[in-house]
Design a protein around this motif. Structure first.
Motif, PDB file in Angstrom:
ATOM      1  N   LEU A  34       1.954 119.966  23.058  1.00 27.80           N
ATOM      2  CA  LEU A  34       3.389 119.975  22.824  1.00 27.80           C
ATOM      3  C   LEU A  34       3.415 120.509  21.167  1.00 27.80           C
ATOM      4  O   LEU A  34       4.369 121.238  20.948  1.00 27.80           O
ATOM      5  CB  LEU A  34       3.934 118.726  22.916  1.00 27.80           C
ATOM      6  N   VAL A  35       2.423 119.973  20.296  1.00 31.54           N
ATOM      7  CA  VAL A  35       2.291 120.662  19.060  1.00 31.54           C
ATOM      8  C   VAL A  35       2.514 122.188  19.004  1.00 31.54           C
ATOM      9  O   VAL A  35       2.976 122.840  18.584  1.00 31.54           O
ATOM     10  CB  VAL A  35       1.402 120.089  18.265  1.00 31.54           C
ATOM     11  N   LYS A  36       1.305 122.941  19.966  1.00 33.09           N
ATOM     12  CA  LYS A  36       1.302 124.178  20.229  1.00 33.09           C
ATOM     13  C   LYS A  36       2.606 124.741  20.706  1.00 33.09           C
ATOM     14  O   LYS A  36       3.049 125.906  20.250  1.00 33.09           O
ATOM     15  CB  LYS A  36       0.048 124.557  20.997  1.00 33.09           C
ATOM     16  N   GLU A  37       3.154 124.260  21.575  1.00 34.30           N
ATOM     17  CA  GLU A  37       4.325 124.715  22.480  1.00 34.30           C
ATOM     18  C   GLU A  37       5.523 125.005  21.500  1.00 34.30           C
ATOM     19  O   GLU A  37       6.247 125.847  21.356  1.00 34.30           O
ATOM     20  CB  GLU A  37       4.573 123.834  23.533  1.00 34.30           C
ATOM     21  N   TYR A  38       5.757 123.871  20.601  1.00 33.42           N
ATOM     22  CA  TYR A  38       7.011 123.811  19.834  1.00 33.42           C
ATOM     23  C   TYR A  38       6.522 124.294  18.268  1.00 33.42           C
ATOM     24  O   TYR A  38       7.419 124.416  17.543  1.00 33.42           O
ATOM     25  CB  TYR A  38       7.524 122.367  19.857  1.00 33.42           C
ATOM     26  N   ASP A  39       5.227 124.481  18.007  1.00 33.34           N
ATOM     27  CA  ASP A  39       4.870 125.029  16.812  1.00 33.34           C
ATOM     28  C   ASP A  39       5.563 124.161  15.519  1.00 33.34           C
ATOM     29  O   ASP A  39       6.231 124.503  15.002  1.00 33.34           O
ATOM     30  CB  ASP A  39       5.436 126.321  16.506  1.00 33.34           C
ATOM     31  N   CYS A  40       4.972 122.843  15.459  1.00 37.99           N
ATOM     32  CA  CYS A  40       5.455 122.019  14.898  1.00 37.99           C
ATOM     33  C   CYS A  40       4.335 120.996  14.682  1.00 37.99           C
ATOM     34  O   CYS A  40       3.345 120.955  14.760  1.00 37.99           O
ATOM     35  CB  CYS A  40       6.677 121.178  15.225  1.00 37.99           C
ATOM     36  N   SER A  41       4.697 119.872  13.622  1.00 38.09           N
ATOM     37  CA  SER A  41       3.733 118.985  13.197  1.00 38.09           C
ATOM     38  C   SER A  41       3.590 117.848  14.404  1.00 38.09           C
ATOM     39  O   SER A  41       4.687 117.739  15.202  1.00 38.09           O
ATOM     40  CB  SER A  41       4.153 118.161  12.039  1.00 38.09           C
ATOM     41  N   ARG A  42       2.502 117.003  14.265  1.00 34.66           N
ATOM     42  CA  ARG A  42       2.359 115.773  15.255  1.00 34.66           C
ATOM     43  C   ARG A  42       3.332 114.835  14.942  1.00 34.66           C
ATOM     44  O   ARG A  42       4.017 114.149  15.935  1.00 34.66           O
ATOM     45  CB  ARG A  42       0.918 115.143  14.989  1.00 34.66           C
ATOM     46  N   ASN A  43       3.787 114.665  13.605  1.00 39.05           N
ATOM     47  CA  ASN A  43       4.926 113.646  13.296  1.00 39.05           C
ATOM     48  C   ASN A  43       6.066 113.915  14.151  1.00 39.05           C
ATOM     49  O   ASN A  43       7.054 113.117  14.460  1.00 39.05           O
ATOM     50  CB  ASN A  43       5.027 113.551  11.881  1.00 39.05           C
TER      51      ASN A  43
END
Length: 247
Positions: A34-43
Motif C-alpha cells: 500500500l505504501v508503494k501503491e499510494y506513494d506515501c509514508s507508513r504512518n
C-alpha cells in the motif's frame, strides 16, 4: 478545502472494500504494498487503516495482517460513529437517491425555536424541510435549521444537492463534531403526508436529532431526521478493550 492524502487513501480503500475488490474475510494488501501503491509514508497508511477499523471495515490480526470484515446491507445504512451527509451515505451504499425541498424559509430564532434547537434567541437561521427519496421511496423527512452566519447564502437548489458539500467546497468550512440522539415518536400529519404513511399500519417512527459543530466550535446546524420505521437502519462499531487489572 483540499482533502489530505490520508483522506484520499481512506476513501480509496473504503471504496475498494465496498466494491468487493477487497472481499469479505480476505486479507488486504500488505502495508509495504500500500505504501508503494499510494506513494506515501507508513504512518499515513496506518492512519487510514485505523480509521477503516474504527468504522467497522477491517480488523487487524496480529502476525497476519488486516482482514476485511465489511458486509453490505440490503437497506441504506447510516453510520453513528462518523459524520457523513445522506448523499454520501447512499452513494456508499450504491443506492439511487434524490432530495425534494418542500419548505425553505429564513427565520429569526424565538423562544420556541431556541427550546427546540438551542440556537440563541435573535440569531438568523434557515429552516428547511427536505424529503429524502431513496430507490424511489420517500424514507426520511428532515427538519433542518442552519445558522445563516456560518452557512452563508444557502438556497433551495443547494439544499437539494448537498449542504455539506457546499459548505466544504464553496465556503471552506470544516465540519468537525456531531452529537446525536435517537428517539421513537408518534407520527404527525406532516410525517404521514411526505413519507406516504397514511395507508401504513404505523403510529410511530424513528427520529434522529443532531447538533453539528464547525472547526470553531460553533453549532451551525440542528437537524431532526424522521425515518420511516420499515426502512430504518443505523449502525455503529464497538471495540472491546480488555482491562488487565480485572483479568
Amino acid at each position: 478545502m483540499p482533502r489530505t492524502k490520508y483522506d484520499q487513501i481512506y476513501t480509496s480503500l473504503r471504496e475498494k472494500i465496498e466494491s468487493g475488490e477487497y472481499p469479505y474475510q480476505e486479507l488486504m494488501p500488505s502495508e509495504n504494498t500500500l505504501v508503494k501503491e499510494y506513494d506515501c509514508s507508513r504512518n499515513t497508511i496506518r492512519r487510514a487503516i485505523q480509521s477503516l477499523a474504527a468504522d467497522g471495515y477491517v480488523q487487524s490480526i496480529h502476525g497476519k495482517g488486516v482482514r476485511v470484515i465489511y458486509q453490505p446491507y440490503e437497506q441504506a445504512e447510516f453510520m453513528l460513529s462518523g459524520i457523513e451527509s445522506l448523499k454520501e451515505a447512499v452513494a456508499r451504499n450504491r443506492k439511487e437517491y434524490r432530495t425534494k425541498v418542500v419548505c425553505f424559509a429564513e427565520l429569526t430564532v424565538d423562544e420556541k425555536i431556541h427550546a427546540r434547537t438551542t440556537f440563541p434567541v435573535g440569531e438568523e437561521i434557515y429552516y428547511i424541510q427536505r424529503v429524502r427519496i431513496i430507490e424511489g421511496k420517500p424514507l426520511i423527512l428532515d427538519h433542518n435549521y442552519f445558522l445563516k452566519s456560518v452557512v452563508k447564502n444557502l438556497t433551495p437548489e443547494i439544499a437539494e444537492r448537498s449542504v455539506y458539500e457546499y459548505m466544504e467546497q464553496s465556503l471552506g468550512e470544516n465540519i468537525v463534531t456531531t452529537k446525536r440522539k435517537m428517539t421513537v415518536e408518534h407520527l404527525t400529519e406532516v410525517d404521514m403526508k411526505y413519507l406516504e404513511l397514511k395507508e401504513k399500519d404505523y403510529n410511530c417512527l424513528a427520529v434522529v436529532s443532531s447538533l453539528t459543530y464547525n472547526a470553531e466550535g460553533i453549532m451551525f446546524e440542528y437537524t431532526q431526521s424522521r425515518h420511516r420505521p420499515d426502512c430504518f437502519v443505523f449502525y455503529d462499531t464497538a471495540h472491546r478493550v480488555k482491562d488487565g487489572a480485572k483479568a
